[in-house]
Design an enzyme around this catalytic site. Structure first.
Site: not given
Length: 426
Positions: A58-59, A55, A89, A310, A147, A325, A233, A306
């Site tokens: 990596l954006r 989980h 996501n 950011h 997620d 996050g 999570h 997780d």
């Protein structure tokens, strides 16, 4: 050929050694030494199978200002991870076979940790129409999940479980009832009231887990193949009890816990530091103790980070506006080695299992044990203590709630199929 001499071995089978581990052709050739071009003195160090993170965010694509494959996978190998599941996501969401293939191709070219992309359960992660599970599996998707979003439509989740089961794919869920969570930014209770912050109640997690387990029960009854529900999570004692009851009843459910839910509590929010804002939120010490017990008794199957990077500017906003996050790929194992194993006597064998065999089994992958002929995807760990220094992270998110904590168990060498992908030996 690589020889690691006089090193302690630890995997899900236990602790043993010292051994002289000879590595070549992508495998462990011997535990009794041999000739090698490169020799490492492993005295005082211990060798484990490479970790797998179920989980991580990596954006990429579309949010590379926060993280990208190159930085995220480098952070992974620095954290001892040889394998990693990326969440879908992104912008746009990873919901097509083409998107899965593109991520895998780029990751392979980087030559760092092996990427096992997760794909969205529903198109656009909108919770309305299912994605094509079979085509996604063929493209290399490791699991299906929305997620980052909660699955509000029970019927869609049931259909998703049934479809995914036909192709042997787990379905992972962010188990929170959005209507109960509302705008909560920390654990609901007396402390949230005292601080004047909106609370996210434990019941939001428990209610959704209870519903999802009933959906799973229905899917099991209706499916010719075994559906697999994975709860991400998990953060509460009550949620853990529900999973425990379901496992006793024989339901095919697995669950993970994160480093932050195992080492931090709502008390940290007294600082109003948005670095500590995470979903689900940090809970109470009672919940932490329950989760640790759940790791020991097998209710929890894996530790997953997780990892949620950011930008610094986003995390410097106030608690109400800052995004949820915490980045943790580079510190997850040292953190739990120190806080659980060293300070609480948590068995090292079990801790390593939760980073290796546990998550591998959820994805249907074979375990890696330290024996002759095994795949040489390994991590060498140094118990020597040093402080967490976020400014030195490979991740673009150079902040951490554990900044300054003194930890041992740092990865100093990571091998993927015998190839060195990270080295920090002194």
């Amino acid at each position: 050929m690589l020889l690691i001499k006089n090193v302690k071995l630890v995997d899900a089978l236990g602790e043993r050694g010292p051994a002289d581990v000879l590595i070549g052709e992508g495998k462990i050739l011997s535990l009794d030494g041999g000739e090698a071009e490169t020799v490492i003195d492993g005295t005082g160090l211990f060798l484990a199978p490479g970790f797998l993170d179920l989980h991580a965010h990596l954006r990429e694509p579309g949010q590379e200002v926060k993280e990208e494959l190159a930085t995220g996978l480098l952070a992974a190998v620095r954290g001892g991870y040889t394998d990693l599941v990326s969440m879908p996501n992104t912008t746009p969401p990873v919901d097509t076979p083409e998107a899965v293939r593109a991520l895998r191709k780029k990751a392979q070219a980087l030559g760092l940790a092996r990427l096992h992309p997760a794909a969205a359960l529903t198109q656009g992660q909108e919770g309305k129409a299912l994605t094509e599970a079979g085509l996604l599996k063929e493209a290399g998707a490791s699991l299906l999940t929305d997620d980052g979003h909660t699955n509000e439509d029970a019927g869609i989740l049931a259909a998703g479980l049934l479809q995914a089961s036909a192709f042997g794919l787990p379905v992972a869920v962010h188990a929170e009832d959005a209507s109960l969570r509302r705008g909560g930014v920390m654990n609901d209770g007396p402390l949230a009231d005292l601080l004047g912050l909106p609370g996210n109640p434990k019941e939001a997690e428990a209610a959704r887990i209870a519903r999802d387990l009933e959906v799973l029960r229905y899917a099991v009854r209706r499916s010719q193949k075994k559906p697999h529900l994975h709860i991400q999570h998990l953060s509460t004692k009550r949620g853990l009890e529900l999973v425990q009851e379901a496992k006793r009843a024989g339901l095919p459910v697995t669950a993970e816990a994160t480093p932050h839910h195992l080492t931090l509590t709502e008390e940290a929010l007294k600082s109003f530091d948005p670095i500590l804002k995470v979903a689900p939120p940090l809970r109470t010490q009672e919940d932490v103790e329950a989760l640790i017990e759940g790791l020991l008794d097998g209710t929890l199957d894996a530790i997953a980070t997780d990892h949620a990077p950011h930008t610094q500017a986003e995390k410097e906003m106030d608690l109400l506006r800052a995004p949820f996050g915490i980045p943790s790929l580079e510190v997850a194992f040292p953190l739990l080695y120190t806080e659980l194993h060293l300070k609480r006597g948590f068995p090292l064998k079990r801790l390593v299992e939760l980073f290796t065999d546990g998550p591998r089994s959820i994805l249907g992958l074979k375990p890696i044990h330290l024996e002759e002929g095994a795949e040489a995807s390994l991590v060498l760990l140094d118990p020597k203590e040093r402080p967490v220094e976020p400014r030195n992270f490979a991740s673009k998110a150079r902040f951490s709630p554990w900044a300054g904590w003194v930890l041992g168990g740092w990865p100093v060498l990571t091998l993927v199929e015998g190839q060195v992908v990270h080295q920090a030996l002194e």
